[in-house]
Motif scaffolding. Structure first.
Motif, PDB file in Angstrom:
ATOM      1  N   GLY A  69      14.655   9.253   1.858  1.00 15.61           N
ATOM      2  CA  GLY A  69      13.596   9.868   1.073  1.00 15.61           C
ATOM      3  C   GLY A  69      12.859   8.906   0.163  1.00 15.61           C
ATOM      4  O   GLY A  69      11.979   9.317  -0.592  1.00 15.61           O
ATOM      5  N   ASN A  70      13.204   7.620   0.220  1.00 21.92           N
ATOM      6  CA  ASN A  70      12.558   6.607  -0.636  1.00 21.92           C
ATOM      7  C   ASN A  70      11.762   5.669   0.270  1.00 21.92           C
ATOM      8  O   ASN A  70      12.291   5.141   1.247  1.00 21.92           O
ATOM      9  N   SER A  71      10.491   5.459  -0.102  1.00 25.54           N
ATOM     10  CA  SER A  71       9.640   4.600   0.730  1.00 25.54           C
ATOM     11  C   SER A  71       9.871   3.127   0.470  1.00 25.54           C
ATOM     12  O   SER A  71       9.578   2.274   1.313  1.00 25.54           O
ATOM     13  N   SER A  72      10.341   2.778  -0.701  1.00 24.78           N
ATOM     14  CA  SER A  72      10.566   1.371  -1.048  1.00 24.78           C
ATOM     15  C   SER A  72      11.981   0.963  -0.666  1.00 24.78           C
ATOM     16  O   SER A  72      12.882   1.784  -0.575  1.00 24.78           O
ATOM     17  N   ARG A  73      12.105  -0.348  -0.459  1.00 18.17           N
ATOM     18  CA  ARG A  73      13.421  -0.849  -0.119  1.00 18.17           C
ATOM     19  C   ARG A  73      13.716  -2.083  -0.960  1.00 18.17           C
ATOM     20  O   ARG A  73      12.813  -2.734  -1.467  1.00 18.17           O
ATOM     21  N   ALA A  74      14.985  -2.416  -1.062  1.00 18.56           N
ATOM     22  CA  ALA A  74      15.394  -3.542  -1.915  1.00 18.56           C
ATOM     23  C   ALA A  74      16.154  -4.544  -1.070  1.00 18.56           C
ATOM     24  O   ALA A  74      16.936  -4.174  -0.183  1.00 18.56           O
ATOM     25  N   ARG A  75      15.875  -5.828  -1.370  1.00 18.70           N
ATOM     26  CA  ARG A  75      16.585  -6.868  -0.640  1.00 18.70           C
ATOM     27  C   ARG A  75      17.948  -7.071  -1.275  1.00 18.70           C
ATOM     28  O   ARG A  75      18.116  -7.106  -2.493  1.00 18.70           O
ATOM     29  N   ILE A  76      18.929  -7.280  -0.416  1.00 24.57           N
ATOM     30  CA  ILE A  76      20.283  -7.499  -0.943  1.00 24.57           C
ATOM     31  C   ILE A  76      20.855  -8.844  -0.485  1.00 24.57           C
ATOM     32  O   ILE A  76      21.900  -9.265  -0.988  1.00 24.57           O
ATOM     33  N   PHE A  77      20.166  -9.530   0.481  1.00 26.91           N
ATOM     34  CA  PHE A  77      20.681 -10.800   0.948  1.00 26.91           C
ATOM     35  C   PHE A  77      19.508 -11.637   1.508  1.00 26.91           C
ATOM     36  O   PHE A  77      18.573 -11.100   2.107  1.00 26.91           O
ATOM     37  N   TYR A  78      19.597 -12.984   1.322  1.00 20.47           N
ATOM     38  CA  TYR A  78      18.647 -13.944   1.880  1.00 20.47           C
ATOM     39  C   TYR A  78      19.436 -15.156   2.341  1.00 20.47           C
ATOM     40  O   TYR A  78      20.383 -15.592   1.680  1.00 20.47           O
ATOM     41  N   GLY A  79      18.991 -15.719   3.495  1.00 21.72           N
ATOM     42  CA  GLY A  79      19.677 -16.900   3.951  1.00 21.72           C
ATOM     43  C   GLY A  79      18.837 -17.669   4.962  1.00 21.72           C
ATOM     44  O   GLY A  79      17.994 -17.106   5.653  1.00 21.72           O
ATOM     45  N   ASP A  80      19.034 -19.001   4.997  1.00 24.88           N
ATOM     46  CA  ASP A  80      18.417 -19.850   6.014  1.00 24.88           C
ATOM     47  C   ASP A  80      19.423 -20.926   6.369  1.00 24.88           C
ATOM     48  O   ASP A  80      20.602 -20.835   6.014  1.00 24.88           O
ATOM     49  N   SER A  81      18.929 -21.966   7.016  1.00 25.40           N
ATOM     50  CA  SER A  81      19.853 -23.017   7.443  1.00 25.40           C
ATOM     51  C   SER A  81      20.437 -23.784   6.277  1.00 25.40           C
ATOM     52  O   SER A  81      21.449 -24.456   6.414  1.00 25.40           O
ATOM     53  N   GLY A  82      19.815 -23.624   5.103  1.00 22.00           N
ATOM     54  CA  GLY A  82      20.267 -24.416   3.965  1.00 22.00           C
ATOM     55  C   GLY A  82      21.132 -23.641   2.979  1.00 22.00           C
ATOM     56  O   GLY A  82      21.998 -24.229   2.333  1.00 22.00           O
ATOM     57  N   GLN A  83      20.934 -22.383   2.849  1.00 26.54           N
ATOM     58  CA  GLN A  83      21.686 -21.644   1.841  1.00 26.54           C
ATOM     59  C   GLN A  83      21.820 -20.165   2.233  1.00 26.54           C
ATOM     60  O   GLN A  83      21.019 -19.632   3.014  1.00 26.54           O
TER      61      GLN A  83
END
Length: 614
Positions: A69-83
């Motif tokens: 029921g919520n249109s917005s979302r929140a990021r909980i994780f980020y990652g790439d080859s470095g971190q």
């Protein structure tokens, strides 16, 4: 956790623009992941760049979450080859963990909560010139409920109720999502039916977010419902499956009117007789068991004094015979419902003997005595005299009456099929007749030594008891030493000193006649000089004393000789003890002596000896 610097992000974008054209990015995730409450949830994300394409030098991966029921979302994780970075200040900052491998990332959510249910988790992969893609996975959380608890209504339900009534309540607590409850009767599913079966379902959510479901069964009961077993079953979802738990069965109390009544004799067993205490018991098929009203067919409007379902009749008589009935006292019961039992009280009246009490007969006569007793059952009759059976049947014939016929005759009437029914009556028979001497000899002849004292005995039967008198043909010295009278006989004994030949006549007489017995005595000289004795003592006493003395001396001599031969006659103290032990054997010797003494006395004083026996 560390937030990606803004400058680093610009370098990343610039690198993407300078890169040559790459193959399109491909990504796949599961539509949903199901997990039990409190367990870890693993959400995988797979991506790739095609089998013939070259993987870009830089790939960025991010995880997002969005509540229903919520249109917005929140990021909980980020990652790439470095971190690899977990975002701060989110609901999942402390509960997520990401494992990244080649072309694969797995998001793990620790300690799954109810708030995680139906949330969408997004896996986003950016391959710069290769393009970007994302996939969505819905997390579903399950919590199995506790076993269902069933409770039947404590009161009874009447079949007269026109609408479905509350039967039982089933409750299942702490389940998620909301479980479902179904009802079963004798193992068969109950479904809603207008006017017959209804369900009332309630549910609420506790502060923990778990559901409690309550289902009430309403049923229109019938008489057959009393034997039915009701149970409920709760169905709930678990990861990849649907399961159920069943309650223990319960029975409900059904009230229904009495339609059939049975009445029977509880005690005593077998046939009834006057004096018995009878217990009648009534039972109906209604519930709860009704009270009963007992009556007799002869007086249907007069209730008998009873206690619940039992009627006790004390000390019954033949007047208590008849048809007994019992009916339910409940006005809702069928007016036609009743139980019946026929009681027959058997009886045996006192025996009547004819002639009654006492009857006089004369010798030689015949008499028929009868004995009858009124009874409700067949009887047998037996006659007893002096404890011995002398006849059977209602009649007893006494022929050719003698004095032995006289006595008490007991008539006993018995009911064979009911031996406790027994009665007795009696008649006393008296036989009258002229005197009759006990011995058939009319004259007795004998020889006696002169000077001897002789005892003569005379016994005669008769009724009334005869009178005995003596007459002697010559002057003799005599006296009567015994005179006795019995119910049907008389006895007289006289003692006579023999001095010369004489005859003695015993005359027996009563109102009905007389009879005589003659004793003819011939006097003979005595071989030895007779000692002087009084007439009462008799000449035989001296002879008996002499014989007894000789016998005792002979026995004593035999004992001494026997002990001497066996070496059992020592002179010391032990010898005395041995003699004492041998005294136990003298009992038989004394008995033998007494026997000889009685024989000698009989020989001397016998009053019926023929002359040849002298």
């Amino acid at each position: 956790m560390t937030v990606l610097p803004r400058g680093l992000a610009l370098v990343f974008v610039h690198a993407c623009l300078l890169h040559s054209v790459w193959t399109k990015l491909e990504l796949s995730v599961q539509d949903s992941v199901e997990v039990l409450l409190g367990a870890p949830a693993l959400i995988p994300c797979h991506y790739g760049f095609g089998p013939s394409s070259q993987e870009p030098p830089f790939v960025m991966l991010q995880w997002f979450v969005r509540s229903p029921g919520n249109s917005s979302r929140a990021r909980i994780f980020y990652g790439d080859s470095g971190q690899q970075l977990v975002d701060n200040n989110t609901e999942y900052s402390e509960r997520v963990e990401v494992i990244s491998e080649t072309n694969r990332s797995v998001l793990t959510i620790m300690d799954v909560r109810l708030s995680d249910h139906q949330r969408e988790f997004f896996c986003q992969v950016n391959g710069l010139a290769a393009g970007s893609a994302e996939g969505k996975t819905v997390l579903r959380v399950f919590a199995p409920p506790e076993a269902p608890v069933i409770e039947a209504v404590p009161h009874g339900i009447s079949v007269t109720e026109e609408q479905p009534a509350k039967i039982a309540v089933c409750e299942a607590q702490n389940g998620f999502p909301k479980p479902n409850i179904t009802w079963y009767k004798n193992g068969e599913l109950l479904e809603s039916s207008p006017g017959q079966v209804k369900f009332l379902v309630l549910h609420w959510r506790s502060s923990s977010g778990l559901f409690t479901v309550q289902n009430t069964l309403l049923l229109r009961v019938q008489k057959e419902t009393r034997d039915a077993l009701f149970s409920c079953r709760v169905s709930f979802s678990v990861p990849g499956d649907v399961r159920s738990l069943e309650s223990s069965p319960v029975n409900v109390t059904v009230h229904y009117p009495t339609s059939m009544v049975e009445l029977w004799k509880e005690s005593p067993p077998g046939l009834l007789r006057e004096g018995d205490t009878v217990e009648l018991r009534c039972q109906g098929d209604g519930h709860p068991p009704p009270t009963f009203v007992f009556t007799r067919e002869q007086q249907p409007d007069v209730p008998l004094d009873s206690r619940g379902d039992v009627l006790i009749l004390s000390s019954v008589s033949r007047k208590d015979s008849g048809l007994y009935q019992c009916r339910p006292g409940n006005p809702h019961s069928s007016s036609e419902a009743k139980g019946e039992v026929q009681l027959t009280v058997h009886y045996l009246d006192a025996a009547v003997v004819v002639p009654a009490e006492t009857e006089i007969m004369f010798r030689g006569e015949a008499l028929t005595a009868t004995c009858n007793a009124l009874s409700s059952l067949p009887t047998t009759t037996a006659w007893y005299k002096d404890g011995r059976i002398v006849g059977t049947g209602s009649s007893l014939l006494l022929q050719d009456a003698s004095y032995h016929t006289a006595g008490e005759y007991v008539c006993e009437v018995t009911v064979p099929v009911l031996p406790a029914l027994q009665t007795q009556s009696k008649v006393h028979i008296i036989v009258h007749g002229a005197p009759q001497m006990q011995s058939p000899e009319q004259e007795v002849r004998m020889e006696q030594p002169t000077g001897r004292v002789l005892n003569l005995s005379c016994e005669a039967q008769g009724s009334p008891p005869p009178t005995l008198s003596w007459s002697l043909s010559a002057a003799q010295s005599w006296e009567e030493v015994v005179s006795r009278s019995f119910s049907h006989s008389s006895l007289s004994v006289v003692s006579i000193r023999v001095s010369a030949d004489f005859s003695a006549v015993c005359n027996a007489s009563n109102d009905l006649g007389s009879e005589a017995r003659v004793f003819s005595i011939k006097a003979v000289p005595m071989v030895t000089a007779p000692a002087a004795f009084s007439p009462a003592e008799g000449s035989g006493v001296f002879i008996v004393v002499i014989i007894l003395g000789l016998l005792l001396l002979a026995i004593l001599g035999s004992v001494i000789y026997f002990l001497h031969k066996k070496n059992r006659l020592p002179c010391g103290r032990s010898g005395k003890q041995s003699i004492t032990k041998e005294k136990g054997n003298t009992k038989d010797i004394v008995v033998e002596m007494k026997t000889e003494e009685s024989v000698l006395l009989k020989a001397v004083n016998g009053d019926k000896r023929a002359p040849t026996e002298q």
